[in-house]
Write a protein that holds these residues in place. Sequence first.
Motif, PDB file in Angstrom:
ATOM      1  N   LEU A 382       0.822  -1.208   0.000  1.00 35.09           N
ATOM      2  CA  LEU A 382       0.000   0.000   0.000  1.00 35.09           C
ATOM      3  C   LEU A 382       0.856   1.258   0.000  1.00 35.09           C
ATOM      4  O   LEU A 382       0.580   2.218  -0.728  1.00 35.09           O
ATOM      5  CB  LEU A 382      -0.920  -0.005   1.227  1.00 35.09           C
ATOM      6  N   VAL A 389       4.620   1.078  -5.189  1.00 32.89           N
ATOM      7  CA  VAL A 389       3.267   0.919  -4.650  1.00 32.89           C
ATOM      8  C   VAL A 389       2.477  -0.008  -5.575  1.00 32.89           C
ATOM      9  O   VAL A 389       2.568   0.090  -6.800  1.00 32.89           O
ATOM     10  CB  VAL A 389       2.561   2.285  -4.543  1.00 32.89           C
ATOM     11  N   ASN A 390       1.690  -0.921  -4.962  1.00 36.66           N
ATOM     12  CA  ASN A 390       0.848  -1.827  -5.754  1.00 36.66           C
ATOM     13  C   ASN A 390      -0.491  -1.965  -5.028  1.00 36.66           C
ATOM     14  O   ASN A 390      -0.647  -2.788  -4.132  1.00 36.66           O
ATOM     15  CB  ASN A 390       1.521  -3.196  -5.918  1.00 36.66           C
ATOM     16  N   HIS A 391      -1.468  -1.140  -5.420  1.00 39.55           N
ATOM     17  CA  HIS A 391      -2.756  -1.107  -4.734  1.00 39.55           C
ATOM     18  C   HIS A 391      -3.534  -2.402  -4.893  1.00 39.55           C
ATOM     19  O   HIS A 391      -4.257  -2.820  -3.977  1.00 39.55           O
ATOM     20  CB  HIS A 391      -3.577   0.075  -5.241  1.00 39.55           C
ATOM     21  N   SER A 392      -3.422  -3.022  -6.050  1.00 34.43           N
ATOM     22  CA  SER A 392      -4.163  -4.264  -6.288  1.00 34.43           C
ATOM     23  C   SER A 392      -3.688  -5.365  -5.333  1.00 34.43           C
ATOM     24  O   SER A 392      -4.497  -6.045  -4.699  1.00 34.43           O
ATOM     25  CB  SER A 392      -3.972  -4.710  -7.740  1.00 34.43           C
ATOM     26  N   ALA A 394      -2.104  -4.882  -2.563  1.00 30.77           N
ATOM     27  CA  ALA A 394      -2.414  -4.437  -1.197  1.00 30.77           C
ATOM     28  C   ALA A 394      -3.828  -4.858  -0.813  1.00 30.77           C
ATOM     29  O   ALA A 394      -4.061  -5.393   0.282  1.00 30.77           O
ATOM     30  CB  ALA A 394      -2.256  -2.920  -1.093  1.00 30.77           C
ATOM     31  N   PHE A 395      -4.795  -4.620  -1.711  1.00 33.89           N
ATOM     32  CA  PHE A 395      -6.180  -4.986  -1.434  1.00 33.89           C
ATOM     33  C   PHE A 395      -6.321  -6.502  -1.256  1.00 33.89           C
ATOM     34  O   PHE A 395      -6.990  -6.972  -0.320  1.00 33.89           O
ATOM     35  CB  PHE A 395      -7.088  -4.505  -2.571  1.00 33.89           C
ATOM     36  N   LEU A 416      -9.060   1.248   2.732  1.00 33.85           N
ATOM     37  CA  LEU A 416      -9.073   1.126   1.276  1.00 33.85           C
ATOM     38  C   LEU A 416     -10.414   1.563   0.697  1.00 33.85           C
ATOM     39  O   LEU A 416     -10.467   2.249  -0.334  1.00 33.85           O
ATOM     40  CB  LEU A 416      -8.766  -0.317   0.873  1.00 33.85           C
ATOM     41  N   ILE A 421      -9.001   2.862  -2.764  1.00 34.06           N
ATOM     42  CA  ILE A 421      -7.703   2.329  -3.178  1.00 34.06           C
ATOM     43  C   ILE A 421      -7.854   0.831  -3.474  1.00 34.06           C
ATOM     44  O   ILE A 421      -8.138   0.044  -2.575  1.00 34.06           O
ATOM     45  CB  ILE A 421      -6.640   2.541  -2.079  1.00 34.06           C
ATOM     46  N   GLY A 422      -7.711   0.470  -4.734  1.00 35.37           N
ATOM     47  CA  GLY A 422      -7.837  -0.930  -5.127  1.00 35.37           C
ATOM     48  C   GLY A 422      -9.264  -1.426  -5.132  1.00 35.37           C
ATOM     49  O   GLY A 422      -9.514  -2.615  -5.382  1.00 35.37           O
TER      50      GLY A 422
END
Length: 698
Positions: A382, A389-392, A394-395, A416, A421-422
């Motif tokens: 996140l 950063v990798n929101h996908s 992270a989710f 999120l 986010i994601g």
Amino acid sequence: AEDGIRDFCLSRGLGDVYKRQVVSTQSTWGKKLNLKMTRNRRCLTFFVALLVIFASGKPDLEDLVPQEPRMWDTIEKLMKNQSITLPTVKLCLFKAVSIENEPRAWLQLGMWSTFGYESKNFGHLMPSACDTVGFETLEQQDIFDSLIAEDPLNQTKRDVSLAERYLQNAYLAGSARAPVLIYFLYFLKLVQGESVVEFSPQELVEMEKLLNEGNVRGDDFARVAIGQGVNACNRRRDAKIPGLEQLDWILDTPFGHAGHSSGCYSCQTALHLITQAAHNSLQAISKLGGALPDIPEINDETSFEQRKEKEKDEPLQQEFFFLKQNAANGNVQAQIGVAETYFFGNPAWGVERNVPQAELYFQQAAQQNNAIAHYSLGLIKLHGLSGEVNHSQAFDHIKKSTELGSREGYSGLAYLHLHGIGVEKNETLAEEYFEKAARLGHVEAASNLGILLMGKNLTRAIHFFKFAAARGHHGALLNLAILYNQGQAEALNMTCEEITSMIKSRVLYQGEAREFAKQAYDAYRQKDYERAILLEIFLAILGYPKAASSVQYLFKKRRTGDISCRLDDQDLCSVAYRILGYYNGELDLLDEFGDTLYFGTKSLNASHSAAFSIYNLSNTTYARFSKAYMLQSGEGVTSNVTAAREIYQSIVSDWNFGPESIVSTAEILPSVISLTYLRVLELANKLKVAAMSLFSDL
């Protein structure tokens, strides 16, 4: 208009050379602008040009803004590289100040000369990127040559005269931190004074100006120092402790003396400043992905000696070795333990923070469906703590942690959804997840829920803020302070002093102060006592909790290197920092301070009345016993055996034989003996009266 020009120059890093006071080697103030120096003439020319532009009605200022300094990024990388030597870094710093007048480079040189150098930096000159940077003028070359001559590259000792000159230049170049360090040098001379010298009213005004200047420039240390000075002023005025005249030299600091020209400022003034510093500390915590562990205190003799003994046979690093070994064997708890050790760092184990390494161990634990591991990986992705950063991802990790029953996961999922986010943004769902996590006891979720409820239900918002704050959540504490500053004191049902104390003890040490405390702890472990005590004195006079306790301990144990105390009385400084610690909010120092006033030192006369006043401020078992003893014996107070007996009895009442006893047997024993003595004495008196009556009848 003049202040506007000054502030504009400061914001552009052009230096503050307009009517400012600086420290000279004679510790005088108010040196005039030296127009023989090229950089001063250049900046003065800029001022004139700026005035002409404003007068002409064409304030196109961007053309006058200098290019961004080129060398500081290189220097920062060199300083972070453990293999790069001190001479290599100093050479780059000398070039940066000679060519670019870089304020951060001047400041770093000043800090090294003030506190001393870290031993890990010593070595020979090495090639670096700075070697390719050439001088543009002969004057730059001359400045560089003079620096090399005055401060050789292999110089590793403190040099106060060099520190003053470096910090003076940092101040003129616009450094926000320089005024506070100049203030520290001024104060340090007083601590080491050879005679009983106190700050004059004019000196206090000049020191106050330095802290105000640091505040104007945005320095958090200056804000904390001013805020704590205000609190100390009020605490000192309200406590009215007699017998402290001999300590005025340490107590009469700017904002901290009851004789301040404006009296004591209000606690709310202090809270406002400390809140600003706390806000920046909170941002630092967020960037790190969470609060870091507390730095071990260096004033705990027992644990320190035990640690030294343990390290002889089984180094602390060996514990980490065994933990890693268990992790390699597939133990999921060990994998989490190693991961968290790398994520936060562990000074006692000699482990530096290393997020990429932490991520590897979290991934191993995640493969075994560990909820903590999935949540931690989500946090890393996140914020990009180990790379991009990798929101996908992270989710996915955070959602997986909720499926495994993680309350942290619910809080993360709420975050999120709140920010989209994601996943699609959904504030209603975010509030639902935050409350679910809060009901499970997650303090960060409670704090975030409080924020969401601010505009809807202030009473519920405060309830969740208090829940999180009571458990040490930094953001909740900050929000309570903000609400108080906004006039919500009645709704909070908390005093300004309570909020200020909580923020100081739980938030401020997570900012830059933590790095100073860590350096002090590392220096102490390496037996570099001089550097350790200087760093702790710096934090103590700025009002940071725990620092004064460490300083008084180091003076008491004579672990100070070449740092002496005024009148060559180390005990005097130990006493002075105990009372300063009390004014800083370290209430546990009161008992030792009371003992010192009771017995006196080489330079501090004993005062039983002052000691009684100190014991009266404390509510520890020891202080209550001491107060009762003095009431019984009539030392420093009118004798009152009845009051003494009542105190002894109350102490004994706090004790029982079970494990839940409020006080220990060792603490209770003196009161038991004293109470028994009084009862025996009372019985003897009764027998005496009865005997005399019997003989009278006969």
